[in-house]
Design an enzyme around this catalytic site. Structure first.
Site, PDB file in Angstrom:
ATOM      1  N   ARG A   1       0.846  -1.191   0.000  1.00 56.35           N
ATOM      2  CA  ARG A   1       0.000   0.000   0.000  1.00 56.35           C
ATOM      3  C   ARG A   1       0.887   1.249   0.000  1.00 56.35           C
ATOM      4  NH1 ARG A   1      -5.519  -1.311   1.455  1.00 56.35           N
ATOM      5  NH2 ARG A   1      -5.729  -3.440   0.661  1.00 56.35           N
TER       6      ARG A   1
ATOM      7  N   GLU B   1       0.707   4.202   0.917  1.00 60.85           N
ATOM      8  CA  GLU B   1       0.093   5.217   1.762  1.00 60.85           C
ATOM      9  C   GLU B   1       1.187   5.905   2.566  1.00 60.85           C
ATOM     10  OE1 GLU B   1      -4.276   3.438   2.812  1.00 60.85           O
ATOM     11  OE2 GLU B   1      -2.561   2.457   3.773  1.00 60.85           O
TER      12      GLU B   1
ATOM     13  N   ARG C   1      -0.171   1.955  13.121  1.00 61.55           N
ATOM     14  CA  ARG C   1      -0.778   0.705  12.640  1.00 61.55           C
ATOM     15  C   ARG C   1      -0.714   0.521  11.121  1.00 61.55           C
ATOM     16  NH1 ARG C   1      -7.348   1.246  13.245  1.00 61.55           N
ATOM     17  NH2 ARG C   1      -7.673   3.027  11.862  1.00 61.55           N
ATOM     18  N   HIS C   2      -0.012   1.403  10.417  1.00 68.05           N
ATOM     19  CA  HIS C   2       0.074   1.292   8.959  1.00 68.05           C
ATOM     20  C   HIS C   2       1.502   0.991   8.521  1.00 68.05           C
ATOM     21  CE1 HIS C   2      -3.750   3.583   9.215  1.00 68.05           C
ATOM     22  NE2 HIS C   2      -4.045   2.869   8.149  1.00 68.05           N
TER      23      HIS C   2
ATOM     24  N   GLU D   1      -9.576  -1.431  13.674  1.00 71.80           N
ATOM     25  CA  GLU D   1      -9.998  -2.326  12.588  1.00 71.80           C
ATOM     26  C   GLU D   1      -8.889  -3.318  12.215  1.00 71.80           C
ATOM     27  OE1 GLU D   1      -9.510  -3.397   8.550  1.00 71.80           O
ATOM     28  OE2 GLU D   1      -9.212  -1.231   8.784  1.00 71.80           O
TER      29      GLU D   1
ATOM     30  N   SER E   1     -11.432  -6.044   6.806  1.00 70.95           N
ATOM     31  CA  SER E   1     -12.446  -5.384   5.997  1.00 70.95           C
ATOM     32  C   SER E   1     -12.941  -6.388   4.964  1.00 70.95           C
ATOM     33  CB  SER E   1     -11.853  -4.151   5.304  1.00 70.95           C
ATOM     34  OG  SER E   1     -12.844  -3.434   4.622  1.00 70.95           O
TER      35      SER E   1
END
Length: 547
Positions: free
Chosen positions: A317, A319, A325-326, A468, A471
């Site tokens: 990803r 991002e 948490r990423h 989360e 998903s």
């Protein structure tokens, strides 16, 4: 003339040294005499220490070394011979082994000599430690051997032959506490250079620093810069054994329910999620993308009548997120399956799967959890045998009742997720729950709309400790509807860029649903470690591309 000037300067320096104290003020006559006595005393102590050291060295040199075949540095192992001798695992040692002679290889964690006749050594294999003692005697263990043992650097790999004896008292500093090892032979397999930080410092709990702020604290960035060393700590060994457990339990449950493991491409011709957060790579004379998810391929496997599939694989990803948490690369635990009547059939499977993982971690990894808690204390993870399911409107009401301003179709941010997690914990006494029926506008284009609730969708997220971890959704399996959803996406997706994916649904596709768990995130939240980098072997984020 120059010599005279230098001489005067030297005399002046000596006078100032005698007359002035450390604070720069003149000393009294009595203070001068006291200072001179202290200097003389220190000089005599240094001379005596040097003399004693020389005498010891002379005695050691004069005394015969009857242990030459019992210690030393082994040559580099180039697989020249195979003796077949069994190496013992420290974890297997118990009082049943008393009086046995064992051979083992281990890390020398610490060395603590007492005098010149005894050395206490802690040996480590993974998370397991045992105390070994080397004692000088008149037949086997010479002073030279004892001196050699004291000089072995911390974290060196050693080969030890020793007799198992009952410990005079419990060795509380080691995991093996009832027995210890009397060393008979000690050889270095591979010597360790000086470490960038000590493993003792790297395993201290925060409470130790509160008691003594002078202790060395090893920053997370320093740990990650020297990750192979950091991974030697008993805490990290426990964490990554549990990481293995997450994957093992995931695979175990799905195989028991007739799922097939698949392996999908990570180099794609189009972005799998239809967004901009993708890594572009040169692929010969065209551009390829690193897979954000195996989403398209999981669904194509369903259209190929595999019915139930799963994958454990790396996803990417792009991002630019600096959060706890990423990561830009992580391991995704994906599952997809067809259902007969309702996508809640898939939620039932997910329910059983997550409970299986949570129970398995709690029951099968008690030793690892105990090790981790010593450095990172946490409250045990609480969950229900049948997981709590809330709808998005129910969650919105809970937030509003708690004073949080929230629109019916708003997407939740991290802070709101945490508030919801606390509200759920207080009301339902669980750290894990499912949230169903998300607003359609915040989900990917392949998500099935809910016909009974305009503006909502047949999609869900799962949460642990208010964050989360999964998903998922029922997917659009009708070819015409899927193409229309792609074209109406914001921003629109050109159907030609995902044509092979769209084509897979033109020849009859069963209704299906699935989802993806973030492996590192599941473990981080189960152990409440606070940063996902602690559960990734070699984490990748916008600022880290090594080691």
């Amino acid at each position: 003339m120059a010599a005279i000037i230098d001489g005067v300067a030297e005399i002046t320096k000596k006078v100032e040294e005698v007359i002035l104290g450390e604070d720069g003020k003149p000393l009294s006559k009595g203070a001068l005499k006291k200072l001179e006595k202290e200097r003389e005393k220190k000089k005599k102590q240094e001379e005596r220490a040097a003399k004693d050291a020389a005498e010891r060295a002379a005695r050691d040199a004069a005394s015969p070394d009857y242990s030459t075949d019992r210690y030393g540095n082994l040559p580099v192992n180039q697989s020249e011979e195979r003796t077949g001798r069994t190496r013992t695992k420290i974890a297997s040692l118990s009082e049943k082994n008393i009086d046995e002679t064992v051979l083992l290889s281990a890390r020398l964690q610490t060395s603590r000599p007492t005098g010149n006749k005894k050395n206490f050594i802690v040996l480590r294999q993974g998370t397991v430690t045992a105390q070994a003692v080397l004692t000088v005697d008149e037949t086997k263990i010479s002073k030279q051997m004892q001196k050699f043992s004291c000089g072995i650097t911390s974290e060196s790999l050693v080969l030890v032959e020793a007799k198992v004896v009952k410990a005079l008292q419990q060795v509380t500093s080691c995991t093996i506490q009832d027995v210890e090892l009397q060393i008979e032979k000690l050889h270095v397999i591979s010597a360790a250079a000086r470490l960038p930080f000590s493993l003792e410092d790297a395993t201290r709990p925060d409470e130790d620093y509160e008691k003594d702020p002078a202790l060395v604290r090893v920053a997370l960035a320093t740990r990650l810069d020297h990750r192979p060393i950091d991974l030697r700590t008993t805490t990290n060994h426990a964490i990554f054994r549990m990481q293995h457990g997450v994957c093992k339990l995931f695979r175990e449950y799905l195989e028991q329910h007739d799922f097939v493991e698949i392996h999908t491409p990570k180099l794609l011709g189009a972005a799998s999620e239809g967004g901009a957060n993708v890594f572009k790579v040169e692929y010969f004379n065209e551009t390829a993308f690193l897979a954000q998810s195996p989403q398209f391929y999981k669904q194509m496997m369903i259209t190929s009548d595999f019915a139930k599939v799963f994958e454990i694989g790396t996803v990417f990803r792009a991002e630019n997120s600096q959060s706890h948490r990423h990561m830009t690369e992580y391991v995704s635990l994906d599952m997809e399956m067809e259902f007969e009547e309702h996508y809640h059939e898939v939620l039932d499977v997910f329910d059983g799967l997550l409970v299986h993982i949570l129970k398995g971690l709690k029951e099968r990894y008690t030793d690892e959890i105990a090790v981790i808690k010593k450095q990172f204390p946490f409250e045990d993870f609480e969950f229900l045998d049948k997981s709590l399911r809330l709808t998005y409107p129910e969650a919105v009401k809970m937030l509003r009742d708690a004073g949080v301003e929230f629109g019916d179709y708003d997407d939740m941010n991290t802070a709101q997720e945490r508030i919801l997690g606390k509200l759920v914990k207080e009301k339902y006494h669980t750290d894990f729950f499912m949230l169903d029926k998300f607003p359609l506008a915040v989900r990917p284009f392949y998500t099935m709309p809910d016909p009974a609730r305009p503006g909502y969708s047949n999609s869900y997220d799962f949460f642990m400790r208010g964050e989360e971890i999964l998903s998922g959704a029922q997917r659009v399996h009708n070819a015409a509807m899927l193409q229309k959803r792609a074209e109406e996406n914001d921003p629109p997706i050109d159907p030609t860029t995902i044509q092979p994916y769209l084509d897979a649904f033109k020849f009859g596709a069963p209704p299906h649903a699935g989802g993806a768990l973030g492996m590192e995130r599941v473990l981080m939240l189960f152990l409440d470690l606070g940063n996902i980098r602690r559960t990734s072997l070699f984490p990748r984020d916008p600022n880290r591309l090594g080691p």
